[in-house]
Design a protein around this motif. Structure first.
Motif, mmCIF file in Angstrom:
data_model
loop_
_atom_site.group_PDB
_atom_site.id
_atom_site.type_symbol
_atom_site.label_atom_id
_atom_site.label_comp_id
_atom_site.label_asym_id
_atom_site.label_seq_id
_atom_site.Cartn_x
_atom_site.Cartn_y
_atom_site.Cartn_z
ATOM 1 N N ILE A 166 -4.855 -3.017 20.313
ATOM 2 C CA ILE A 166 -5.208 -1.594 20.382
ATOM 3 C C ILE A 166 -3.984 -0.737 20.711
ATOM 4 O O ILE A 166 -3.785 0.348 20.156
ATOM 5 N N GLN A 167 -3.146 -1.231 21.621
ATOM 6 C CA GLN A 167 -1.959 -0.463 22.014
ATOM 7 C C GLN A 167 -0.913 -0.384 20.900
ATOM 8 O O GLN A 167 -0.039 0.485 20.935
ATOM 9 N N ASN A 168 -1.002 -1.271 19.914
ATOM 10 C CA ASN A 168 -0.066 -1.243 18.783
ATOM 11 C C ASN A 168 -0.491 -0.271 17.686
ATOM 12 O O ASN A 168 0.254 -0.075 16.720
ATOM 13 N N ILE A 169 -1.671 0.321 17.822
ATOM 14 C CA ILE A 169 -2.123 1.297 16.832
ATOM 15 C C ILE A 169 -1.314 2.586 16.999
ATOM 16 O O ILE A 169 -1.252 3.146 18.104
ATOM 17 N N PRO A 170 -0.675 3.084 15.956
ATOM 18 C CA PRO A 170 0.128 4.319 16.070
ATOM 19 C C PRO A 170 -0.740 5.504 16.502
ATOM 20 O O PRO A 170 -1.834 5.724 15.949
ATOM 21 N N ASN A 171 -0.272 6.259 17.472
ATOM 22 C CA ASN A 171 -1.009 7.435 17.939
ATOM 23 C C ASN A 171 -1.152 8.480 16.836
ATOM 24 O O ASN A 171 -2.108 9.271 16.847
ATOM 25 N N ASP A 172 -0.214 8.482 15.898
ATOM 26 C CA ASP A 172 -0.277 9.458 14.805
ATOM 27 C C ASP A 172 -1.565 9.305 13.997
ATOM 28 O O ASP A 172 -2.148 10.300 13.565
ATOM 29 N N LEU A 173 -1.995 8.060 13.788
ATOM 30 C CA LEU A 173 -3.217 7.834 13.015
ATOM 31 C C LEU A 173 -4.443 8.347 13.761
ATOM 32 O O LEU A 173 -5.348 8.941 13.163
ATOM 33 N N ILE A 174 -4.463 8.110 15.068
ATOM 34 C CA ILE A 174 -5.591 8.586 15.880
ATOM 35 C C ILE A 174 -5.625 10.115 15.876
ATOM 36 O O ILE A 174 -6.692 10.727 15.709
ATOM 37 N N GLU A 175 -4.467 10.728 16.046
ATOM 38 C CA GLU A 175 -4.398 12.184 16.057
ATOM 39 C C GLU A 175 -4.793 12.771 14.706
ATOM 40 O O GLU A 175 -5.494 13.786 14.634
ATOM 41 N N LYS A 178 -8.514 12.709 14.394
ATOM 42 C CA LYS A 178 -9.140 13.764 15.199
ATOM 43 C C LYS A 178 -9.003 15.126 14.522
ATOM 44 O O LYS A 178 -9.955 15.921 14.517
ATOM 45 N N ILE A 179 -7.837 15.382 13.944
ATOM 46 C CA ILE A 179 -7.616 16.658 13.241
ATOM 47 C C ILE A 179 -8.563 16.782 12.048
ATOM 48 O O ILE A 179 -9.071 17.868 11.741
ATOM 49 N N ASP A 180 -8.822 15.650 11.387
ATOM 50 C CA ASP A 180 -9.730 15.648 10.235
ATOM 51 C C ASP A 180 -11.198 15.756 10.638
ATOM 52 O O ASP A 180 -12.082 15.807 9.775
ATOM 53 N N GLY A 181 -11.443 15.791 11.944
ATOM 54 C CA GLY A 181 -12.814 15.996 12.414
ATOM 55 C C GLY A 181 -13.597 14.722 12.663
ATOM 56 O O GLY A 181 -14.831 14.770 12.801
ATOM 57 N N ALA A 182 -12.922 13.575 12.740
ATOM 58 C CA ALA A 182 -13.614 12.311 12.973
ATOM 59 C C ALA A 182 -14.084 12.234 14.422
ATOM 60 O O ALA A 182 -13.369 12.623 15.350
ATOM 61 N N SER A 183 -15.300 11.732 14.606
ATOM 62 C CA SER A 183 -15.837 11.541 15.955
ATOM 63 C C SER A 183 -15.245 10.274 16.566
ATOM 64 O O SER A 183 -14.568 9.494 15.886
ATOM 65 N N SER A 185 -16.805 7.574 17.512
ATOM 66 C CA SER A 185 -17.387 6.384 16.876
ATOM 67 C C SER A 185 -16.785 6.147 15.491
ATOM 68 O O SER A 185 -16.562 4.999 15.091
ATOM 69 N N GLN A 186 -16.507 7.221 14.765
ATOM 70 C CA GLN A 186 -15.882 7.076 13.449
ATOM 71 C C GLN A 186 -14.449 6.560 13.563
ATOM 72 O O GLN A 186 -14.015 5.732 12.754
ATOM 73 N N ILE A 187 -13.721 7.058 14.563
ATOM 74 C CA ILE A 187 -12.362 6.568 14.794
ATOM 75 C C ILE A 187 -12.387 5.086 15.136
ATOM 76 O O ILE A 187 -11.549 4.304 14.657
ATOM 77 N N LEU A 188 -13.364 4.711 15.943
ATOM 78 C CA LEU A 188 -13.490 3.307 16.331
ATOM 79 C C LEU A 188 -13.759 2.422 15.115
ATOM 80 O O LEU A 188 -13.111 1.388 14.926
ATOM 81 N N ARG A 189 -14.705 2.849 14.264
ATOM 82 C CA ARG A 189 -15.118 2.030 13.120
ATOM 83 C C ARG A 189 -14.116 2.063 11.969
ATOM 84 O O ARG A 189 -13.890 1.045 11.312
#
Length: 280
Positions: A166-175, A178-183, A185-189
């Motif tokens: 989990i810590q190796n996931i780039p923060n840019d992808l998560i951000e 979120k900008i695209d409006g993903a919840s 649960s959607q980010i998780l899946r």
């Protein structure tokens, strides 16, 4: 550098290779040969063909141990990995005291199997005594006792692997999600789980292999009681060797079959999860 490595390659590899042959390769080959013989020691082995394997598949104890082990492996693999991933996900949310919790959850993995089995035998029998039963009352009690113990021992170890993933996931992808409006649960899946698939591959491999090879905890917790109903494959092979005179060859045949079953399952699991890694 490459020329130097090629020149001294055999010098450095030879000791390890010799140790590997002596401690693994030669005993493995001899074990396959002995599965076709009747023996008490290696020196008096007499070839008997497939009779040992015929006895294995006509032996109800082995069949029951096989089904019990498969059921245990399926349940414990699912529960261990779901709970380990859940804890890993929670402990990477920047909560207070996460390092302390990580240490606490990992510590059970440091306890030896025999000790762990006896500790949980005392704990579970203490709880069940209020209902005038114990772990050997029925196979279901022993089964869930083994599942609980397996979870308690392995969750922390698998959790560490999931945390690393989990810590190796780039923060840019998560951000970006979120900008695209993903919840959440959607980010998780859609983001977290697909990118953690390499960790899933490792954890599934370790959990399944540990579940199938479980021996010392099984011996200490239930010793196969009642009437061998909670014997797993490793314990059944052990008892075949040391509890039935003249069945050493049958026990070796069981060990060979055990190896083949586990090898096939692990190869299938690795192929499936690695394909998911590629797809993600």
């Amino acid at each position: 550098m490459q020329k130097i490595l090629k020149k001294y390659f055999a010098f450095f590899v030879l000791p390890t290779f010799v140790a590997f042959c002596i401690s693994f390769l030669v005993p493995f080959i001899m074990g396959i040969y002995l599965s076709f013989t009747k023996f008490t020691t290696v020196a008096d082995a007499q070839f008997v063909g497939l009779s040992n394997y015929i006895k294995v598949f006509s032996n109800d104890e082995f069949i029951n141990a096989l089904f019990f082990t498969v059921k245990f492996a399926v349940v414990s693999t699912i529960t261990v990995n779901i709970l380990a991933f859940t804890f890993a996900y929670l402990l990477t949310r920047k909560l207070k005291g996460t390092n302390v919790f990580r240490t606490i959850f990992f510590m059970p993995n440091l306890i030896g199997g025999i000790v762990l089995g006896y500790i949980w035998q005392i704990i579970i029998n203490g709880v069940l005594s209020h209902f005038n039963v114990n772990l050997t009352y029925s196979a279901s009690y022993g089964f869930w006792g083994l599942v609980i113990m397996m979870n308690w021992q392995l969750i922390g170890y698998m959790m560490i692997i999931y945390i690393a993933g989990i810590q190796n996931i780039p923060n840019d992808l998560i951000e970006a999600a979120k900008i695209d409006g993903a919840s959440k649960s959607q980010i998780l899946r859609k983001v977290t789980i697909p990118l953690v698939m390499p960790s899933v591959t490792i954890c599934l491999f370790l959990t399944i292999s540990n579940a199938f090879k479980l021996f010392d905890q099984n011996l200490a917790l239930t010793d196969g009681a009642p009437s061998g109903a909670t014997s797993m494959l490793a314990l059944d092979i052990y008892k075949t060797f040391y509890s039935r005179n003249g069945w050493e060859g049958v026990g070796q045949a069981k060990a060979v079959i055990f190896f083949i079953i586990v090898a096939i399952i692990m190869i299938i699991q690795l192929n499936i999860t690695r394909k998911k890694e590629v797809e993600s």
